[in-house]
Design a protein around this motif. Structure first.
Motif, PDB file in Angstrom:
ATOM      1  N   VAL A 118      -8.363  11.502  24.149  1.00  0.00           N
ATOM      2  CA  VAL A 118      -8.673  11.078  22.995  1.00  0.00           C
ATOM      3  C   VAL A 118      -9.716   9.595  22.737  1.00  0.00           C
ATOM      4  N   LEU A 119      -9.236   8.707  23.734  1.00  0.00           N
ATOM      5  CA  LEU A 119      -9.841   7.531  23.606  1.00  0.00           C
ATOM      6  C   LEU A 119     -11.303   7.669  23.961  1.00  0.00           C
ATOM      7  N   THR A 120     -12.426   6.890  23.716  1.00  0.00           N
ATOM      8  CA  THR A 120     -13.509   6.591  24.283  1.00  0.00           C
ATOM      9  C   THR A 120     -14.198   5.391  23.701  1.00  0.00           C
ATOM     10  N   HIS A 121     -14.965   4.902  24.387  1.00  0.00           N
ATOM     11  CA  HIS A 121     -16.057   3.917  24.158  1.00  0.00           C
ATOM     12  C   HIS A 121     -17.304   3.925  25.248  1.00  0.00           C
ATOM     13  N   PRO A 122     -18.425   3.499  24.763  1.00  0.00           N
ATOM     14  CA  PRO A 122     -19.559   3.741  25.699  1.00  0.00           C
ATOM     15  C   PRO A 122     -19.323   2.714  27.102  1.00  0.00           C
ATOM     16  N   ASN A 123     -18.575   1.743  26.695  1.00  0.00           N
ATOM     17  CA  ASN A 123     -18.420   0.879  28.019  1.00  0.00           C
ATOM     18  C   ASN A 123     -17.218   1.482  28.955  1.00  0.00           C
ATOM     19  N   THR A 124     -16.446   2.426  28.587  1.00  0.00           N
ATOM     20  CA  THR A 124     -15.262   2.603  29.125  1.00  0.00           C
ATOM     21  C   THR A 124     -15.080   3.997  29.642  1.00  0.00           C
ATOM     22  N   ALA A 125     -15.919   5.029  28.776  1.00  0.00           N
ATOM     23  CA  ALA A 125     -15.696   6.325  29.006  1.00  0.00           C
ATOM     24  C   ALA A 125     -16.887   6.938  29.395  1.00  0.00           C
ATOM     25  N   THR A 126     -17.123   7.753  30.223  1.00  0.00           N
ATOM     26  CA  THR A 126     -18.262   8.539  30.676  1.00  0.00           C
ATOM     27  C   THR A 126     -18.855   9.706  29.748  1.00  0.00           C
ATOM     28  N   ASP A 127     -19.878  10.166  29.909  1.00  0.00           N
ATOM     29  CA  ASP A 127     -20.412  11.331  29.215  1.00  0.00           C
ATOM     30  C   ASP A 127     -19.505  12.607  29.272  1.00  0.00           C
ATOM     31  N   ALA A 128     -19.123  12.613  30.404  1.00  0.00           N
ATOM     32  CA  ALA A 128     -18.056  13.919  30.630  1.00  0.00           C
ATOM     33  C   ALA A 128     -16.844  13.605  29.922  1.00  0.00           C
ATOM     34  N   ALA A 129     -16.433  12.303  29.924  1.00  0.00           N
ATOM     35  CA  ALA A 129     -15.251  12.069  29.025  1.00  0.00           C
ATOM     36  C   ALA A 129     -15.553  12.227  27.558  1.00  0.00           C
TER      37      ALA A 129
END
Ligand code: PHE
Ligand code: ZN
Length: 876
Positions: A279-290
């Motif tokens: 559920v958690l995403t941020h451009p700096n921590t999660a990839t496109d796939a995530a």
């Protein structure tokens, strides 16, 4: 202790007693939570008057029990480790009980447990029995009223299903909130969360104009990682209204992120609980796939509100009823939101690798199993993904409009009920008039059907004769198989015109793209008026979950790669072409002969790279070689080293031959735009990064400089992670070590990023990986009790084929050690982790023995039923 015994679908009996209303009070405490239950119980009309009331309950300490206010003496009931039986009960009554449980010592993460100090629950499939005595089965559906009492400081937030109806403060710093869920539900959909959480809130107006409050609950430091999930939720709500006519049915919809979670997420009514990784995403921590994964899972759980919650499963053998349908729904949602062909390519690519392997191994089972020991072992790729393929075939057989009418009928007829797969398929047959009797074999037969196709062009009569033959291999417990109804979507591509030819079958014009139905063991289809010699394009868009064999020449495949009107099959032609080349190289490697690159593959890639294909997302997929795991699937005996060497050789040969083209693609697809997970940006990044992968396989100065610059630019996690992976997987320690160190230090505070840091290092091809896994298991960021960590480190290592399958057997031993430890802590995760060892039949004699020896060693332990079931099957 006797071995755990299976339950059988054929033994299903409706419950003798229904619970119509359930009231629960939780007085939270880490080691001594008190749970009071007040159940309104009714004997089923068809049940015997003398039928005892049997409730499930495990790891519970019973403190009080009464019927209609009358306390029961110990002689009035029987208690075992798993059940509470009350022999003499009236036809309708109120049962009250009080039990004590210990959330802090619950490492299985089923029932009520603690994660990072917060309380949360996981009840599917049979976790509710660790909370209170209850008929823990999905065909018992009740309305729930739940009061949660906690410490006002430590647990300021107290959540449960439905709507909050009361709250207040109590003595000694305690407070409470009462929740009511008006929709009758099985107890597996119950949820409770309590802790120090913050929320982001948004709103959604449903199609009938109702206002729904949307809340996403997270720990304070994750507040900046919620935007994408919230946006995805709103898109999913809109999509389900527009596509299936399904509207949300409560005033409040909540999602909670927790760090310790066995699966991806859970569709508890009105209170979805998510693994923070889902559920958690941020451009700096999660990839496109995530980002895409989060979008899909948020949608999946939301869609369950209808396909799963409003209409649920009668028993756990019907699990695919809700999961197959819901995966199909989330796949279509993601296809509509992103690139539809790429979504299909990625899903099928994964499916053919992982589900085919499951279906060919010792744990193979039908979409609807007929027995199991431990239901948590059946949350599988077969139930989920093959289940979704079967629903997709229904959609294709009926056409979307009839399928939608079938879906409407299903939801209307069975709303509020717990039903079977027959009920679902029956609606589809009823609205369409299509006979689906033979189709039902898809639900009962395990194993991947193999379709052998053979075609001949008859110049003299301008006919094309296509013969299809099917057979499904024997699987454990199923020696003989019936022929299946296999829809084969196809076209004939003219070799002169390069166009799809019009298909005429038995005098009937079918258009250029048709579905033929293989229902017998063997059938010949004669197409007439075929003006030129064609290459058949078969199983378009992967119209059935089968292995299709057709003796394509490499020229045929190169032709389809550029001319097939079906995007999926264009991609698949490229995969088949690469596989043929890889086959030769694997043989060369084994025979110690010099490897020679097939120039047809090089030319096909050159065409792709220079033909300015406008769909960059598809292009990136087409440039991706089949994975080692998929290549292995095609081999009779898996030679991990030869496969790795052959694939590396192809990568390097392509990179050398097409270096300038890859550099050009890399440079054309850089972007300085602010990160957004849009299909356009994602396509550009995929293309750029696949080019960089090829370039880094030769590691010349320019490629290395590009890679290091991408890592240093630190623009977004997709680019950083990709560059880091290439640096860490390089043979040059001067590239790998500093990058890994910098990344690890920068992200030491973020568990989800540290998971990626673990995975990248243990996926290296270099032989130092085993020692590194052992070392990282002592790292402060690792914990064997956290499933995400186990998956990121140990699970990822077991996917590292050359290292896991080391000939000294140390890879297998490491995995077995972890399985043995987890067997005590978290049996569900332990059982899943064994999977790679269960595939021993696929390897050479030496590895077979080593793998079996580890399975035998596990078997010597006092095993959980979960691990027992898997090991038994694997050694059978
Ligand atoms: N039902 C969940 C889903 O597919 C998966 C799940 C199963 C989660 C069991 C936890 C436990 O959406
Ligand atoms: Zn699901």
């Amino acid at each position: 202790m006797s071995d755990p015994q299976p339950v059988y679908l054929s033994d299903y009996q409706p419950p003798a007693y229904q619970v119509t209303h359930t009231e629960l009070t939780f007085d939270l405490d880490p080691t001594a939570t008190r749970v009071k239950a007040r159940l309104t119980v009714e004997r089923h009309a068809s049940a015997e008057q003398t039928a005892p009331l049997v409730l499930n309950g495990e790891h519970l300490t019973l403190h009080a029990l009464s019927i209609n206010g009358q306390a029961l003496a110990e002689a009035d009931y029987q208690l075992t480790d798993e059940t509470l039986t009350i022999p003499n009960v009236p036809a309708a009554f109120t049962l009250e009980s009080e039990v004590e449980i210990s959330p802090s010592s619950n490492t299985a993460l089923e029932g009520l447990y603690q994660s990072n100090g917060m309380y949360c629950t996981q009840c599917e499939a049979e976790g509710f029995r660790r909370i209170t005595y209850y008929p823990d089965r999905p065909d018992v559906m009740a309305t729930f009223k739940v009061t949660v009492i906690g410490d006002a400081q430590r647990e300021p937030v107290l959540l449960a299903n439905g709507n909050p109806v009361d709250q207040g403060t109590l003595e000694s710093g305690r407070h409470f909130v009462t929740w009511e869920d008006p929709h009758p539900k099985p107890c597996y959909l119950f949820a409770l969360v309590a802790g120090d959480l913050t929320k982001v809130e948004d709103h959604f107006t449903t199609m009938s104009g109702r206002n729904v409050t949307l809340q996403l609950w997270v720990e304070q430091e994750n507040l900046d990682k919620t935007d994408h999930a919230m946006a995805s939720l709103k898109r999913a709500m809109t999509w389900d209204e527009e596509t299936y006519g399904r509207e949300y049915d409560l005033d409040l919809f909540m999602i909670v992120a927790v760090n310790d979670f066995n699966m991806g997420a859970m569709e508890n009514k009105g209170l979805n609980i998510f693994n923070s990784a889902a559920v958690l995403t941020h451009p700096n921590t999660a990839t496109d796939a995530a980002f895409q994964n989060v979008e899909g899972i948020v949608a999946h759980e939301y869609f369950h509100n209808w396909s799963g919650n409003r209409v649920t499963c009668r028993d756990w053998f019907q699990l695919s009823l809700k999961e197959g349908f819901t995966v199909f729904r989330d796949q279509c949602f993601s296809a509509d939101t992103n690139s539809a062909p790429v979504k299909r390519i990625q899903d099928v690519s994964f499916f053919r690798t992982a589900q085919f392997a499951e279906d060919a191994g010792p744990t193979a089972h039908p979409i609807r199993p007929d027995h199991f020991i431990e239901i948590t072992n059946f949350y599988t790729l077969t139930i989920y993904e093959k289940g979704a393929e079967v629903v997709r075939m229904l959609r294709n057989l009926l056409g979307w409009e009839a399928f939608r009418r079938g879906s409407d009928l299903y939801f209307e007829r069975f709303d509020g009920q717990a039903v079977t797969i027959e009920d679902f398929v029956g609606c589809m047959a009823e609205v369409s008039g299509i006979d689906l009797d033979q189709f039902m074999h898809w639900y009962s037969q395990a194993g991947t059907p193999e379709v052998d196709a053979h075609g001949e062009y008859d110049y003299a009569h301008a006919e094309y004769h296509l013969t299809l033959r099917q057979r499904t291999p024997a699987t454990p417990g199923q020696p003989d198989k019936q022929p299946l109804h296999i829809p084969v979507s196809m076209g004939l591509v003219g070799t002169k015109s390069g166009q799809d030819l019009t298909l005429t079958l038995e005098g009937e014009k079918l258009g250029k793209d048709a579905v033929i139905h293989l229902t017998d063991d063997e059938q010949t289809f004669i197409f007439t008026d075929v003006a030129e010699a064609p290459v058949p394009s078969l199983l378009r868009d992967f119209s059935a979950p089968v292995k299709l064999h057709f003796p394509y020449s490499r020229e045929d495949l190169a032709f389809l790669l550029t001319h097939d009107s079906d995007g999926f099959n264009r991609w698949d032609a490229g995969q088949r072409l690469a596989l043929l080349a890889l086959d030769d190289l694997i043989a060369a490697h084994r025979n110690g002969v010099e490897k020679v690159m097939d120039s047809r593959v090089v030319e096909a890639f050159r065409t792709l790279l220079t033909s300015s294909m406008d769909d960059k997302a598809v292009l990136a997929e087409m440039l991706t070689l089949p994975s080692e795991a998929y290549i292995a699937e095609q081999q009779p005996i898996v030679d991990v080293d030869a496969i790795h060497a052959a694939r590396e050789f192809v990568r390097q040969s392509l990179a050398q031959a097409l270096r300038d083209e890859f550099i050009a693609v890399y440079k054309e697809n850089g972007t300085d735009e602010a990160y957004a997970p849009t299909p356009e940006q994602i396509a550009q990044r995929s293309l750029k990064n696949i080019a960089l992968s090829y370039l880094m396989s030769i590691e010349d100065d320019e490629s290395v400089a590009l890679c290091e610059a991408q890592f240093a630019a630190d623009h977004n996690m997709t680019d950083v992670r990709h560059a880091l992976t290439l640096l860490v997987h390089s043979d040059r320690a001067d590239l790998a070590t500093p990058a890994l160190k910098a990344f690890g230090e920068k992200w030491a505070h973020d568990p989800l990023v540290m998971d990626q840091w673990f995975t990248i290092q243990v996926s290296r091809p270099q032989p130092d990986v085993l020692e590194r896994v052992q070392y990282l298991m002592q790292h402060p960021a690792f914990s064997i009790k956290n499933p995400n960590k186990v998956r990121a480190l140990v699970g990822a290592f077991a996917q590292n084929r050359v290292n896991f399958h080391r000939l000294d057997g140390k890879g297998y031993a490491l995995l077995a050690d972890v399985v043995i430890e987890l067997n005590r802590l978290n049996p569900e995760i332990a059982a899943r982790l064994i999977t790679p060892l269960t595939r021993w039949q696929r390897f050479d004699e030496a590895r077979q023995q080593l793998m079996r020896a580890e399975l035998e060693r596990i078997k010597q332990e006092p095993l959980s039923s979960n691990v027992f079931e898997v090991v038994e099957k694997a050694l059978a």
